[in-house]
Design a protein around this motif. Sequence first.
Motif, PDB file in Angstrom:
ATOM      1  N   LEU A  83      18.493 -48.270 -65.694  1.00  6.52           N
ATOM      2  CA  LEU A  83      17.692 -49.315 -65.058  1.00  6.52           C
ATOM      3  C   LEU A  83      18.583 -50.332 -64.361  1.00  6.52           C
ATOM      4  O   LEU A  83      18.330 -50.730 -63.227  1.00  6.52           O
ATOM      5  CB  LEU A  83      16.822 -50.029 -66.106  1.00  6.52           C
ATOM      6  N   MET A  84      19.642 -50.747 -65.038  1.00  7.41           N
ATOM      7  CA  MET A  84      20.508 -51.776 -64.477  1.00  7.41           C
ATOM      8  C   MET A  84      21.275 -51.286 -63.241  1.00  7.41           C
ATOM      9  O   MET A  84      21.632 -52.074 -62.383  1.00  7.41           O
ATOM     10  CB  MET A  84      21.492 -52.287 -65.530  1.00  7.41           C
ATOM     11  N   SER A  85      21.499 -49.985 -63.154  1.00  7.14           N
ATOM     12  CA  SER A  85      22.224 -49.466 -61.990  1.00  7.14           C
ATOM     13  C   SER A  85      21.282 -48.973 -60.893  1.00  7.14           C
ATOM     14  O   SER A  85      21.723 -48.673 -59.791  1.00  7.14           O
ATOM     15  CB  SER A  85      23.181 -48.343 -62.412  1.00  7.14           C
ATOM     16  N   ASP A  86      19.985 -48.909 -61.176  1.00  8.90           N
ATOM     17  CA  ASP A  86      18.990 -48.463 -60.203  1.00  8.90           C
ATOM     18  C   ASP A  86      18.848 -49.530 -59.119  1.00  8.90           C
ATOM     19  O   ASP A  86      18.662 -50.703 -59.414  1.00  8.90           O
ATOM     20  CB  ASP A  86      17.649 -48.247 -60.919  1.00  8.90           C
ATOM     21  N   ARG A  87      18.932 -49.104 -57.871  1.00 13.94           N
ATOM     22  CA  ARG A  87      18.846 -50.048 -56.751  1.00 13.94           C
ATOM     23  C   ARG A  87      17.461 -50.071 -56.106  1.00 13.94           C
ATOM     24  O   ARG A  87      17.267 -50.711 -55.072  1.00 13.94           O
ATOM     25  CB  ARG A  87      19.911 -49.707 -55.695  1.00 13.94           C
ATOM     26  N   SER A  88      16.495 -49.391 -56.723  1.00 14.18           N
ATOM     27  CA  SER A  88      15.121 -49.435 -56.219  1.00 14.18           C
ATOM     28  C   SER A  88      14.568 -50.836 -56.405  1.00 14.18           C
ATOM     29  O   SER A  88      15.152 -51.664 -57.116  1.00 14.18           O
ATOM     30  CB  SER A  88      14.236 -48.456 -57.005  1.00 14.18           C
ATOM     31  N   ALA A 104      18.295 -59.479 -69.309  1.00 14.34           N
ATOM     32  CA  ALA A 104      19.300 -58.982 -68.360  1.00 14.34           C
ATOM     33  C   ALA A 104      18.723 -58.927 -66.946  1.00 14.34           C
ATOM     34  O   ALA A 104      19.400 -59.285 -65.970  1.00 14.34           O
ATOM     35  CB  ALA A 104      19.802 -57.608 -68.793  1.00 14.34           C
ATOM     36  N   LEU A 105      17.473 -58.501 -66.811  1.00  6.18           N
ATOM     37  CA  LEU A 105      16.835 -58.453 -65.493  1.00  6.18           C
ATOM     38  C   LEU A 105      16.656 -59.854 -64.912  1.00  6.18           C
ATOM     39  O   LEU A 105      16.829 -60.064 -63.712  1.00  6.18           O
ATOM     40  CB  LEU A 105      15.490 -57.736 -65.589  1.00  6.18           C
ATOM     41  N   ILE A 106      16.322 -60.804 -65.772  1.00  5.42           N
ATOM     42  CA  ILE A 106      16.162 -62.193 -65.316  1.00  5.42           C
ATOM     43  C   ILE A 106      17.505 -62.755 -64.885  1.00  5.42           C
ATOM     44  O   ILE A 106      17.630 -63.362 -63.812  1.00  5.42           O
ATOM     45  CB  ILE A 106      15.513 -63.040 -66.434  1.00  5.42           C
ATOM     46  N   GLU A 107      18.541 -62.539 -65.706  1.00  6.69           N
ATOM     47  CA  GLU A 107      19.880 -63.039 -65.368  1.00  6.69           C
ATOM     48  C   GLU A 107      20.391 -62.471 -64.051  1.00  6.69           C
ATOM     49  O   GLU A 107      21.087 -63.152 -63.308  1.00  6.69           O
ATOM     50  CB  GLU A 107      20.872 -62.690 -66.477  1.00  6.69           C
TER      51      GLU A 107
END
Length: 193
Positions: free
Chosen positions: A70-75, A124-127
């Motif tokens: 998820l963290m490396s996904d650029r979508s 992590a997504l918010i940060e």
Amino acid sequence: MDPRKQRSQARLYAAALGLAADRPMSELSVTQIAEAAGVHRSTFYEHADSPQSLVEAALTAELDLLRDALMSDRSDAATSLDTVTRGVLEHVLRHADIYRRELSDGGGALHAMLSRHFRGTSEALIERGRVAIDIAVEGTPRSDVTDAAARFLADGTVGLIDGWLRLPHPQVEQFLRLYAALLPDWWPHRPAV
């Protein structure tokens, strides 16, 4: 981690998950898991301090792989989150016997583990700026609102998974429709269809 230790860890994880599928984590012993993995008890203690912590570590390792993707996904965020949510649901279904027993209507051992993991992903997504929580609550610092929102979403998601697993034949698409309908507007998601 050296290759030998990785092999031991993989065997221990597989043994722990296999045994936990058949009986409550509280009934597992270090000896049972070590024997099933073909390792010595001392090797077990190099990886975990209890059978429960080993089962949790094995499940978390799988969830961590999904989070990393998820963290490396650029979508866009909604697409990425849909992909990872599907992955999490498939993970849960693969280990349904464990999750059904150990989620136990919010008081089970795995509820807290899943909640921590989901909250960590939200944070992590918010940060990283992929999710923005633009909610103002009078008298409440923005950081407290953000923390509360991440906790609310995490615990709500775990509760929904718990209920979904209790259906006779839980289906991923069924969960996703209900989840999309219940998600707050500030969380990136596709509308329910």
